[in-house]
Design a protein around this motif. Structure first.
Motif, PDB file in Angstrom:
ATOM      1  N   PHE A   1       0.807  -1.140  -0.042  1.00 38.99           N
ATOM      2  CA  PHE A   1      -0.077  -0.007  -0.050  1.00 38.99           C
ATOM      3  C   PHE A   1       0.811   1.279  -0.076  1.00 38.99           C
ATOM      4  N   VAL A   2       0.494   2.432  -0.714  1.00 35.88           N
ATOM      5  CA  VAL A   2       0.944   3.464  -0.783  1.00 35.88           C
ATOM      6  C   VAL A   2       0.897   4.318   0.428  1.00 35.88           C
ATOM      7  N   LEU A   3       1.563   5.348   0.574  1.00 36.30           N
ATOM      8  CA  LEU A   3       1.456   6.308   1.612  1.00 36.30           C
ATOM      9  C   LEU A   3       0.211   7.256   1.327  1.00 36.30           C
ATOM     10  N   ARG A   4      -0.645   7.469   2.605  1.00 30.74           N
ATOM     11  CA  ARG A   4      -1.702   8.473   2.141  1.00 30.74           C
ATOM     12  C   ARG A   4      -1.137   9.714   1.898  1.00 30.74           C
ATOM     13  N   ASP A   5      -0.260  10.309   2.454  1.00 31.40           N
ATOM     14  CA  ASP A   5       0.377  11.687   2.037  1.00 31.40           C
ATOM     15  C   ASP A   5       0.670  11.711   0.560  1.00 31.40           C
ATOM     16  N   GLY A   6       0.285  12.569  -0.106  1.00 27.63           N
ATOM     17  CA  GLY A   6       0.538  12.426  -1.449  1.00 27.63           C
ATOM     18  C   GLY A   6      -0.379  11.771  -2.267  1.00 27.63           C
ATOM     19  N   TYR A   7      -1.085  10.885  -2.049  1.00 27.04           N
ATOM     20  CA  TYR A   7      -1.807  10.104  -2.704  1.00 27.04           C
ATOM     21  C   TYR A   7      -2.871  10.785  -3.200  1.00 27.04           C
ATOM     22  N   ALA A   8      -3.156  10.650  -4.643  1.00 26.48           N
ATOM     23  CA  ALA A   8      -4.346  11.698  -5.358  1.00 26.48           C
ATOM     24  C   ALA A   8      -4.823  10.554  -6.717  1.00 26.48           C
ATOM     25  N   GLU A   9      -6.076  10.580  -6.879  1.00 25.19           N
ATOM     26  CA  GLU A   9      -6.686   9.884  -7.885  1.00 25.19           C
ATOM     27  C   GLU A   9      -7.337  10.836  -8.651  1.00 25.19           C
ATOM     28  N   THR A  10      -7.050  10.795 -10.155  1.00 22.74           N
ATOM     29  CA  THR A  10      -7.716  11.538 -11.184  1.00 22.74           C
ATOM     30  C   THR A  10      -8.731  10.492 -11.635  1.00 22.74           C
ATOM     31  N   LEU A  11     -10.006  11.155 -11.940  1.00 25.06           N
ATOM     32  CA  LEU A  11     -10.923  10.073 -12.503  1.00 25.06           C
ATOM     33  C   LEU A  11     -10.718  10.173 -14.110  1.00 25.06           C
ATOM     34  N   ASP A  12     -11.124   9.067 -14.548  1.00 21.20           N
ATOM     35  CA  ASP A  12     -10.843   8.878 -15.977  1.00 21.20           C
ATOM     36  C   ASP A  12     -11.685   9.878 -16.847  1.00 21.20           C
ATOM     37  N   ASP A  13     -10.981  10.518 -17.856  1.00 28.19           N
ATOM     38  CA  ASP A  13     -11.771  11.620 -18.564  1.00 28.19           C
ATOM     39  C   ASP A  13     -11.608  11.261 -20.212  1.00 28.19           C
ATOM     40  N   GLY A  14     -12.542  10.503 -20.739  1.00 26.71           N
ATOM     41  CA  GLY A  14     -12.548  10.366 -22.316  1.00 26.71           C
ATOM     42  C   GLY A  14     -13.128  11.531 -23.088  1.00 26.71           C
ATOM     43  N   ARG A  15     -13.494  12.652 -22.444  1.00 32.49           N
ATOM     44  CA  ARG A  15     -14.301  13.497 -23.168  1.00 32.49           C
ATOM     45  C   ARG A  15     -13.440  14.446 -24.236  1.00 32.49           C
ATOM     46  N   LYS A  16     -14.411  14.599 -25.193  1.00 30.11           N
ATOM     47  CA  LYS A  16     -13.557  15.570 -26.385  1.00 30.11           C
ATOM     48  C   LYS A  16     -14.588  16.628 -26.458  1.00 30.11           C
ATOM     49  N   LYS A  17     -13.902  17.926 -26.635  1.00 28.60           N
ATOM     50  CA  LYS A  17     -14.542  19.103 -26.739  1.00 28.60           C
ATOM     51  C   LYS A  17     -14.709  19.347 -28.108  1.00 28.60           C
ATOM     52  N   ILE A  18     -16.034  19.508 -28.677  1.00 31.44           N
ATOM     53  CA  ILE A  18     -16.342  20.155 -30.063  1.00 31.44           C
ATOM     54  C   ILE A  18     -16.752  21.672 -30.049  1.00 31.44           C
ATOM     55  N   GLU A  19     -16.069  22.405 -30.732  1.00 27.73           N
ATOM     56  CA  GLU A  19     -16.734  23.881 -30.559  1.00 27.73           C
ATOM     57  C   GLU A  19     -17.655  24.042 -31.739  1.00 27.73           C
ATOM     58  N   THR A  20     -18.693  25.173 -31.163  1.00 27.19           N
ATOM     59  CA  THR A  20     -19.767  25.367 -32.028  1.00 27.19           C
ATOM     60  C   THR A  20     -19.661  26.548 -32.381  1.00 27.19           C
ATOM     61  N   ASP A  21     -20.144  26.948 -33.514  1.00 27.61           N
ATOM     62  CA  ASP A  21     -20.196  28.725 -33.969  1.00 27.61           C
ATOM     63  C   ASP A  21     -20.885  29.318 -32.977  1.00 27.61           C
TER      64      ASP A  21
END
Length: 142
Positions: A13-33
């Motif tokens: 197990f890793v240390l609690r201090d410094g542990y961070a999770e970034t959730l998966d993000d498969g989004r793509k931004k599509i710009e509109t007019d």
């Protein structure tokens, strides 16, 4: 090819201090007019985990071997304990541990992970121990 397992002679197990999770993000931004931009799910993405372990000096070569040889500098995935769930007690509806033969029933949860491709692990001395910091990607199963 067999899937690698996190070495049993390194902390599970890793240390609690410094542990961070970034959730998966498969989004793509599509710009509109005009108006709001659209977001579309393009890929499943991977959860990112920032993690660190402390090891005595004699365990540093073991980690280096896992990184360089076994995972081929981080290119092969491996199984490691789910840092939030593995080993936790399963509770009943009233919050009491579920027992089997007077021992609590524990969760067994694992991640299929790999070292993130944009950053190699970092090893720094901290007193008499060494801190190994790493970025992991949690790969989706199924």
């Amino acid at each position: 090819m067999a899937v690698l397992i996190w070495p049993s002679d390194l902390p599970p197990f890793v240390l609690r201090d410094g542990y961070a999770e970034t959730l998966d993000d498969g989004r793509k931004k599509i710009e509109t007019d005009s108006g709001f931009d659209f977001l579309r799910l393009e890929s499943p993405g991977f959860e990112q985990v920032a993690a660190s372990i402390y090891v005595p000096q004699e365990r540093v070569p073991r980690f280096k071997r896992f990184w360089k040889v076994e995972t081929k500098k981080g290119t092969r995935p491996f199984v490691v304990s789910d840092q939030l769930l593995d080993g936790k007690m399963i509770l009943d509806a009233s919050g009491e541990p579920i027992l089997i033969d007077d021992a609590p029933l524990l969760v067994v949860a694992k991640w299929l992970a790999r070292f993130a491709p944009d950053q190699a692990p970092r090893i720094e001395p901290h007193g008499v121990r060494f801190q190994i910091s790493m970025q992991l990607e949690i790969l989706p199963l199924g």
